[in-house]
Motif scaffolding. Structure first.
Motif, short mmCIF file in Angstrom:
data_model
loop_
_atom_site.label_atom_id
_atom_site.label_comp_id
_atom_site.label_asym_id
_atom_site.label_seq_id
_atom_site.Cartn_x
_atom_site.Cartn_y
_atom_site.Cartn_z
N ASP A 1 29.35 75.86 29.04
CA ASP A 1 30.78 75.82 29.29
C ASP A 1 31.42 77.17 29.57
O ASP A 1 32.63 77.30 29.59
N ASN A 2 30.62 78.21 29.81
CA ASN A 2 31.22 79.48 30.21
C ASN A 2 30.96 79.78 31.69
O ASN A 2 31.26 80.86 32.17
N PHE A 3 30.39 78.82 32.43
CA PHE A 3 30.19 78.94 33.87
C PHE A 3 31.16 78.00 34.58
O PHE A 3 31.29 76.84 34.20
N ASP A 4 31.81 78.50 35.62
CA ASP A 4 32.71 77.65 36.40
C ASP A 4 31.91 76.59 37.14
O ASP A 4 30.84 76.87 37.69
N GLU A 5 32.44 75.39 37.13
CA GLU A 5 31.88 74.29 37.89
C GLU A 5 33.06 73.61 38.58
O GLU A 5 34.04 73.25 37.91
N GLU A 6 32.96 73.46 39.88
CA GLU A 6 34.07 72.91 40.65
C GLU A 6 34.56 71.60 40.07
O GLU A 6 33.77 70.69 39.80
N GLY A 7 35.87 71.51 39.85
CA GLY A 7 36.47 70.29 39.34
C GLY A 7 36.47 70.17 37.82
O GLY A 7 36.96 69.19 37.28
N GLN B 1 38.04 76.03 41.02
CA GLN B 1 38.12 75.66 42.44
C GLN B 1 36.76 75.69 43.13
O GLN B 1 36.59 75.11 44.19
N ALA B 2 35.80 76.39 42.51
CA ALA B 2 34.46 76.51 43.11
C ALA B 2 33.44 76.73 41.99
O ALA B 2 33.79 77.12 40.88
N ARG C 1 26.05 77.44 41.78
CA ARG C 1 25.90 77.10 43.21
C ARG C 1 24.45 77.25 43.66
O ARG C 1 23.91 76.39 44.37
N TRP C 2 23.78 78.32 43.21
CA TRP C 2 22.38 78.54 43.60
C TRP C 2 21.47 77.46 43.01
O TRP C 2 20.56 76.99 43.68
N LEU C 3 21.72 77.10 41.76
CA LEU C 3 20.89 76.07 41.12
C LEU C 3 21.07 74.71 41.80
O LEU C 3 20.11 73.98 42.02
N LYS C 4 22.31 74.39 42.13
CA LYS C 4 22.56 73.12 42.83
C LYS C 4 21.92 73.14 44.22
O LYS C 4 21.39 72.13 44.68
#
Length: 191
Positions: free
Chosen positions: A90-96, A113-114, A120-123
C-alpha cells in the motif's frame, strides 16, 4: 475449490516464478485457476489474507486471467510472467486506488492517476495485480515506533511467521533484561 489443487509443487516446495511461468506456458496450469486458487487462499478463514490485504481486485484479476488464457489458446505471444498473481504493498501508487501507506489519515486522499513505475513494469511483464497489502503506518515499524492507529500486518499464508517473530522478540527482551543491558534492546525493535 480445494486450495493448492492446481499448482504443481516440485517435491512439496513452493515453486519459483520460472517454474510457475513454465507450467502456464506448457498448459499444465491456467492463469484463471492460479488466480482463483490465490483468491481462495486470501479468503480462507484458516489464513490471514483478510487482515493482510486492504483491498482485493477480485473481478479485475479474474477478467485479466481469462483474457490471458484466451490469448494463450489462440497462440498469441504473451509476456513471460503473464497470469501470475501480484500483491501490491500500500505504499506504491496503483491507478484508481488510494495509496494510504497504512495511514488512516490518508484514506480520504484522491486515487492515484497512474501506476508507480515499479507497478507499471511488473504489470507489463504480465503479472496480475490481485490487491493491495497492509503495512505499518508510514513504514514506521523499522524505527520501532508504533503510531496509535497501528495494527500489525501479518503473513498472508502463515500465522506461524508472526508468532515466531513475537517469540524471538520476547527472547531478545528477556535476554537483555537478565544481563542488565537495556540499550541493546533497541536493536531488536524491528522484529
Amino acid at each position: 475449490m480445494e486450495m493448492g489443487r492446481y499448482l504443481m509443487r516440485p517435491c512439496g516446495k513452493t515453486p519459483t516464478l520460472q517454474q510457475v511461468a513454465g507450467q502456464l506456458r506448457s498448459g499444465q496450469l491456467s492463469s484463471l485457476a492460479l488466480i482463483e486458487d490465490t483468491l481462495c487462499k486470501i479468503d480462507a478463514p484458516s489464513r490471514q489474507g483478510k487482515t493482510a490485504f486492504t483491498s482485493v481486485h477480485r473481478k479485475e484479476a479474474l477478467l485479466r486471467a481469462a483474457q490471458i488464457d484466451e490469448l494463450r489458446q489462440m497462440g498469441v505471444s504473451v509476456p513471460q510472467f503473464a497470469g501470475i498473481p501480484l500483491a501490491i504493498k500500500d505504499n506504491f501508487d496503483e491507478e484508481g486506488c488510494v495509496t494510504t501507506a497504512g495511514s488512516k489519515v490518508l484514506r480520504r486522499s484522491p486515487c492515484a492517476q497512474a501506476d508507480a513505475p515499479a507497478v507499471r513494469w511488473l504489470k507489463a511483464a504480465g503479472f496480475i495485480a490481485i490487491g493491495r497489502t497492509n503495512m505499518t503506518e508510514l513504514a514506521f515499524s523499522g524505527l520501532g515506533l508504533k503510531p496509535p492507529s497501528w495494527q500489525p500486518p501479518v503473513a498472508v499464508w502463515s500465522k506461524r511467521r508472526t508468532h515466531c517473530r513475537r517469540l524471538l522478540l520476547q527472547h531478545c527482551r528477556s535476554h537483555h533484561r537478565w544481563h542488565g543491558d537495556r540499550r541493546n534492546l533497541y536493536r531488536y525493535r524491528w522484529l
